[in-house]
Scaffold this motif. Structure first.
Motif, PDB file in Angstrom:
ATOM      1  N   VAL A  28       0.834  -1.203   0.000  1.00 50.27           N
ATOM      2  CA  VAL A  28       0.000   0.000   0.000  1.00 50.27           C
ATOM      3  C   VAL A  28       0.871   1.256   0.000  1.00 50.27           C
ATOM      4  CG1 VAL A  28      -1.739   1.289   1.293  1.00 50.27           C
ATOM      5  CG2 VAL A  28      -1.932  -1.188   1.095  1.00 50.27           C
ATOM      6  N   VAL A  29       1.909   1.272   0.824  1.00 50.97           N
ATOM      7  CA  VAL A  29       2.802   2.435   0.894  1.00 50.97           C
ATOM      8  C   VAL A  29       3.555   2.596  -0.427  1.00 50.97           C
ATOM      9  CG1 VAL A  29       4.857   3.378   2.026  1.00 50.97           C
ATOM     10  CG2 VAL A  29       2.980   2.438   3.392  1.00 50.97           C
ATOM     11  N   ARG A  30       4.024   1.501  -1.001  1.00 46.42           N
ATOM     12  CA  ARG A  30       4.733   1.558  -2.281  1.00 46.42           C
ATOM     13  C   ARG A  30       3.834   2.157  -3.373  1.00 46.42           C
ATOM     14  NH1 ARG A  30       6.984  -2.937  -1.671  1.00 46.42           N
ATOM     15  NH2 ARG A  30       5.317  -4.240  -2.479  1.00 46.42           N
ATOM     16  N   ASN A  31       2.560   1.767  -3.397  1.00 43.53           N
ATOM     17  CA  ASN A  31       1.618   2.327  -4.370  1.00 43.53           C
ATOM     18  C   ASN A  31       1.391   3.820  -4.123  1.00 43.53           C
ATOM     19  OD1 ASN A  31       1.247   0.008  -5.857  1.00 43.53           O
ATOM     20  ND2 ASN A  31      -0.512  -0.660  -4.681  1.00 43.53           N
ATOM     21  N   ALA A  32       1.280   4.208  -2.867  1.00 44.14           N
ATOM     22  CA  ALA A  32       1.103   5.633  -2.555  1.00 44.14           C
ATOM     23  C   ALA A  32       2.306   6.435  -3.023  1.00 44.14           C
ATOM     24  CB  ALA A  32       0.870   5.826  -1.057  1.00 44.14           C
ATOM     25  N   GLY A  68       3.325  10.178  -4.435  1.00 47.05           N
ATOM     26  CA  GLY A  68       4.396  10.659  -3.576  1.00 47.05           C
ATOM     27  C   GLY A  68       4.786  12.096  -3.839  1.00 47.05           C
ATOM     28  N   HIS A  69       4.586  12.560  -5.055  1.00 46.19           N
ATOM     29  CA  HIS A  69       4.927  13.933  -5.433  1.00 46.19           C
ATOM     30  C   HIS A  69       3.875  14.941  -4.977  1.00 46.19           C
ATOM     31  CE1 HIS A  69       2.117  12.449  -8.407  1.00 46.19           C
ATOM     32  NE2 HIS A  69       1.808  13.709  -8.640  1.00 46.19           N
ATOM     33  N   ALA A  70       2.690  14.470  -4.618  1.00 47.73           N
ATOM     34  CA  ALA A  70       1.549  15.360  -4.347  1.00 47.73           C
ATOM     35  C   ALA A  70       1.490  15.871  -2.914  1.00 47.73           C
ATOM     36  CB  ALA A  70       0.240  14.646  -4.693  1.00 47.73           C
ATOM     37  N   GLY A  71       2.339  15.416  -2.060  1.00 49.20           N
ATOM     38  CA  GLY A  71       2.296  15.865  -0.673  1.00 49.20           C
ATOM     39  C   GLY A  71       2.546  14.713   0.262  1.00 49.20           C
ATOM     40  N   PRO A  72       2.419  14.950   1.530  1.00 47.01           N
ATOM     41  CA  PRO A  72       2.759  13.882   2.466  1.00 47.01           C
ATOM     42  C   PRO A  72       1.800  12.694   2.362  1.00 47.01           C
ATOM     43  CG  PRO A  72       1.714  15.681   3.642  1.00 47.01           C
ATOM     44  CD  PRO A  72       1.925  16.139   2.227  1.00 47.01           C
ATOM     45  N   ILE A  73       2.360  11.533   2.573  1.00 51.06           N
ATOM     46  CA  ILE A  73       1.581  10.308   2.712  1.00 51.06           C
ATOM     47  C   ILE A  73       1.340  10.155   4.204  1.00 51.06           C
ATOM     48  CG2 ILE A  73       1.613   7.805   2.427  1.00 51.06           C
ATOM     49  CD1 ILE A  73       3.555   8.390   0.006  1.00 51.06           C
ATOM     50  N   THR A  74       0.096  10.000   4.575  1.00 51.28           N
ATOM     51  CA  THR A  74      -0.279   9.946   5.988  1.00 51.28           C
ATOM     52  C   THR A  74      -0.567   8.504   6.381  1.00 51.28           C
ATOM     53  OG1 THR A  74      -1.233  12.147   5.827  1.00 51.28           O
ATOM     54  CG2 THR A  74      -1.894  10.810   7.725  1.00 51.28           C
ATOM     55  N   ILE A  75       0.077   8.056   7.450  1.00 51.18           N
ATOM     56  CA  ILE A  75      -0.164   6.720   7.987  1.00 51.18           C
ATOM     57  C   ILE A  75      -0.596   6.878   9.435  1.00 51.18           C
ATOM     58  CG2 ILE A  75       0.801   4.440   8.474  1.00 51.18           C
ATOM     59  CD1 ILE A  75       2.909   5.009   6.317  1.00 51.18           C
ATOM     60  N   ALA A  76      -1.729   6.269   9.757  1.00 52.77           N
ATOM     61  CA  ALA A  76      -2.252   6.362  11.125  1.00 52.77           C
ATOM     62  C   ALA A  76      -2.608   4.978  11.635  1.00 52.77           C
ATOM     63  CB  ALA A  76      -3.481   7.273  11.152  1.00 52.77           C
ATOM     64  N   GLY A  77      -2.454   4.815  12.904  1.00 49.87           N
ATOM     65  CA  GLY A  77      -2.852   3.579  13.579  1.00 49.87           C
ATOM     66  C   GLY A  77      -3.581   3.954  14.848  1.00 49.87           C
ATOM     67  N   ALA A  78      -4.682   3.263  15.116  1.00 52.58           N
ATOM     68  CA  ALA A  78      -5.472   3.574  16.306  1.00 52.58           C
ATOM     69  C   ALA A  78      -6.212   2.332  16.766  1.00 52.58           C
ATOM     70  CB  ALA A  78      -6.467   4.691  15.998  1.00 52.58           C
ATOM     71  N   VAL A  79      -6.576   2.351  18.019  1.00 49.77           N
ATOM     72  CA  VAL A  79      -7.389   1.287  18.587  1.00 49.77           C
ATOM     73  C   VAL A  79      -8.840   1.723  18.530  1.00 49.77           C
ATOM     74  CG1 VAL A  79      -7.870  -0.034  20.681  1.00 49.77           C
ATOM     75  CG2 VAL A  79      -5.510   0.530  20.076  1.00 49.77           C
ATOM     76  N   ALA A  80      -9.688   0.835  18.014  1.00 54.49           N
ATOM     77  CA  ALA A  80     -11.129   1.092  17.940  1.00 54.49           C
ATOM     78  C   ALA A  80     -11.836  -0.106  18.545  1.00 54.49           C
ATOM     79  CB  ALA A  80     -11.566   1.309  16.501  1.00 54.49           C
ATOM     80  N   GLY A  81     -12.184   0.016  19.820  1.00 53.98           N
ATOM     81  CA  GLY A  81     -12.771  -1.131  20.515  1.00 53.98           C
ATOM     82  C   GLY A  81     -11.743  -2.230  20.655  1.00 53.98           C
ATOM     83  N   ASP A  87      -3.144   9.471   0.837  1.00 55.69           N
ATOM     84  CA  ASP A  87      -2.265  10.358   0.095  1.00 55.69           C
ATOM     85  C   ASP A  87      -3.095  11.423  -0.599  1.00 55.69           C
ATOM     86  OD1 ASP A  87      -3.022   9.506  -2.661  1.00 55.69           O
ATOM     87  OD2 ASP A  87      -2.093   7.615  -2.059  1.00 55.69           O
ATOM     88  N   LEU A  88      -2.420  12.366  -1.241  1.00 53.60           N
ATOM     89  CA  LEU A  88      -3.091  13.469  -1.904  1.00 53.60           C
ATOM     90  C   LEU A  88      -3.078  13.324  -3.423  1.00 53.60           C
ATOM     91  CD1 LEU A  88      -1.663  16.320   0.323  1.00 53.60           C
ATOM     92  CD2 LEU A  88      -3.907  15.258   0.465  1.00 53.60           C
ATOM     93  N   GLY A  89      -2.884  12.102  -3.897  1.00 61.61           N
ATOM     94  CA  GLY A  89      -2.836  11.847  -5.334  1.00 61.61           C
ATOM     95  C   GLY A  89      -4.207  11.898  -5.975  1.00 61.61           C
ATOM     96  N   PRO A  90      -4.256  11.677  -7.281  1.00 63.61           N
ATOM     97  CA  PRO A  90      -5.504  11.808  -8.026  1.00 63.61           C
ATOM     98  C   PRO A  90      -6.527  10.719  -7.734  1.00 63.61           C
ATOM     99  CG  PRO A  90      -3.770  10.970  -9.444  1.00 63.61           C
ATOM    100  CD  PRO A  90      -3.127  11.344  -8.129  1.00 63.61           C
ATOM    101  N   GLY A  91      -6.116   9.600  -7.182  1.00 64.59           N
ATOM    102  CA  GLY A  91      -7.053   8.524  -6.895  1.00 64.59           C
ATOM    103  C   GLY A  91      -7.380   7.713  -8.136  1.00 64.59           C
TER     104      GLY A  91
END
Length: 92
Positions: free
Chosen positions: A44-48, A53-66, A75-79
């Motif tokens: 997933v990170v490699r694809n981003a 990668g040129h469009a701005g920061p790639i954001t990675i988050a981890g959280a506990v949900a229940g 990422d901020l790419g075109p999708g």
């Protein structure tokens, strides 16, 4: 296993020269096969990096949900083009 070190290794391996923003508290843990988790997240990170990668920061988050751990990569790419969205999970 703790998630933060996994994310750090992936960024070091896949994200050289690109901007990242991470939010992964030290207490976030996952119950997973380490190699498979790292392989999936690396993909997933490699694809981003490749497509946005040129469009701005790639954001990675981890959280506990229940009882679950949620990991997001954004990422901020075109999708994906709207005409292709229905086919995104089709095998090659």
């Amino acid at each position: 296993m703790h998630l933060a070190p996994v994310i750090e290794r992936i960024i070091a391996k896949e994200g050289q020269g690109h901007a990242f923003s991470t939010t992964v508290p030290d207490n976030v843990v996952v119950h997973a096969y380490p190699q498979l988790l790292e392989r999936a997240l690396s993909n997933v990170v490699r694809n981003a990096v490749k497509y946005a990668g040129h469009a701005g920061p790639i954001t990675i988050a981890g959280a506990v949900a229940g009882e679950n751990t949620v990991i997001s990569v954004a990422d901020l790419g075109p999708g994906v083009d709207a005409t292709e969205i229905d086919r995104i999970f089709e095998p090659f």
